[in-house]
Design an enzyme around this catalytic site. Structure first.
Site, PDB file in Angstrom:
ATOM      1  CB  SER A 185      22.946  -6.002 -20.052  1.00 48.47           C
ATOM      2  OG  SER A 185      22.533  -4.707 -19.707  1.00 48.47           O
TER       3      SER A 185
ATOM      4  CG  ASP B 234      20.599  -4.872 -23.031  1.00 47.46           C
ATOM      5  OD1 ASP B 234      20.775  -6.092 -22.873  1.00 47.46           O
ATOM      6  OD2 ASP B 234      20.629  -4.058 -22.087  1.00 47.46           O
TER       7      ASP B 234
END
Length: 371
Positions: free
Chosen positions: A79, A228
């Site tokens: 991320s 993610d």
């Protein structure tokens, strides 16, 4: 030459400390590392994700690069951690240490609301964020009326894509003979972690690593959807076992492991669940490292075959204690600057206290970290 001393001709190349297992040393060449002229020791970096809280990590990296004594052989991230990693490495390839620092600042400036919006829009968004922070009823309805990104964001608008596209030359990054890069994403279909390496990275891989499924549509790569990477590897440490020879891993942690209060509101419960889930796999990897290091210390694994992993940590959780997990979406420039400055101070304090231990012993108490 000392095993932790960079190559004398290096501008962005350094020799690293041998990793585990020792038997693999001769078969695995050391990838070139990012190293300035003052670099004395080599580490791999492990960078947690956490939305705009990643600006704390920007500050950490800025301070470490400015100090100049550490070389970076490989970087793993998820991320926002992956974005910091990619922007830093590409900036270093383009312009050395100063180029890396400038690239990081440029990226976070572009990623901020102030950088993405016109002045009138900025004032409106600032006022709306302040209003939501004071009015939980409005916050509830904003969530209730936004059930799915496929319904409320059909065009999949994401300002981070433009910020990254303007900050990173992915063709240059893939072709460079430089530090290893490992970017984590979650395979939506299999529920397994996928780690992408530098030679394969594109803009889509970075967007997949930072795809929050409640905000953005899944990012498809070769027909496979990804979310993610923080759900399963925040960050993933295991790629460093084969992707780097240095024994030293420097973790930059921004998701609190421990909070001495019981959440009672629905928002606080949701925030705490996010923190726990985004730390879970990291805790498992630290536990495994501690277990293997214990076997080495007890003589059950030969030091002629295995080296212990030396783990270090710059912990941002105290600095971020006043920021709820939900503020990871707060992209105001002034907030990012505050977090950057906190990161700089944390890195400078860590260097004073723990730099002598790099290459000698781990400075993170692993048992305290995961128990």
């Amino acid at each position: 030459m000392d095993q932790n001393t960079p190559h004398p001709e290096a501008h962005n190349v350094a020799t690293a400390v041998p990793s585990r297992p020792v038997a693999d040393r001769s078969r695995r060449p050391s990838p070139p590392a990012l190293a300035g002229p003052r670099a004395e020791k080599t580490v791999s970096l492990a960078l947690q994700g956490g939305g705009s809280h990643g600006a704390f990590t920007w500050g950490v990296l800025d301070a470490l690069i400015a100090d100049g004594r550490l070389a970076f052989e490989a970087v793993t991230g998820a991320s926002a951690g992956a974005m910091n990693a990619v922007v830093m490495v590409d900036g270093w390839v383009a312009g050395g240490p100063d180029g890396a620092r400038a690239a990081l600042e440029g990226f976070w400036r572009r990623a901020s609301l102030d950088g993405a919006l016109r002045p009138v829009q900025r004032r409106f968004v600032d006022g709306w964020i302040e209003l939501l922070s004071r009015n939980p009823v409005l916050d509830f309805w904003s969530k209730a009326l936004s059930p799915s990104p496929y319904a409320v964001n059909p065009l999949n608008v994401n300002p981070l894509r433009a910020a990254l596209a303007a900050s990173v030359d992915f063709e240059r990054l893939r072709a460079a003979d430089t530090a290893g890069l490992f970017v984590s994403a979650t395979n939506v279909w299999t529920g397994k972690l996928t780690v992408f390496e530098r030679t394969d990275l594109s803009l889509d891989h970075l967007m997949a690593s930072a795809c929050i499924p409640t905000v953005f549509k899944a990012v498809e790569i070769d027909g496979v959807p990804y979310w993610d990477g923080g759900y399963l590897g925040n960050p993933a440490l295991y790629p460093l076992h084969k992707g780097a020879r240095t024994r030293d891993i420097l973790l930059v942690q921004i998701n609190p492991v421990e909070r001495r209060e019981t959440p009672r509101s629905s928002d606080a419960i949701h925030d705490r669940l996010n923190e726990i889930s985004f730390n879970a796999n990291l805790m498992r990897e630290l536990r495994s490292i501690d277990f293997v290091d214990g076997l080495i210390a007890e003589g059950q694994l030969s030091r002629n075959t295995f080296d212990p992993v030396l783990v270090h940590r710059i912990d941002g959780t105290a600095a971020l204690d006043g920021h709820a997990a939900s503020t990871r979406l707060d992209a105001r420039w002034r907030v990012m600057l505050e977090l950057r400055d906190e990161g700089r101070r944390a890195a400078e304090a860590w260097l004073v206290e723990h730099y002598p231990g790099v290459g000698q012993h781990g400075t993170l108490d692993l048992k305290a970290a995961y128990q």
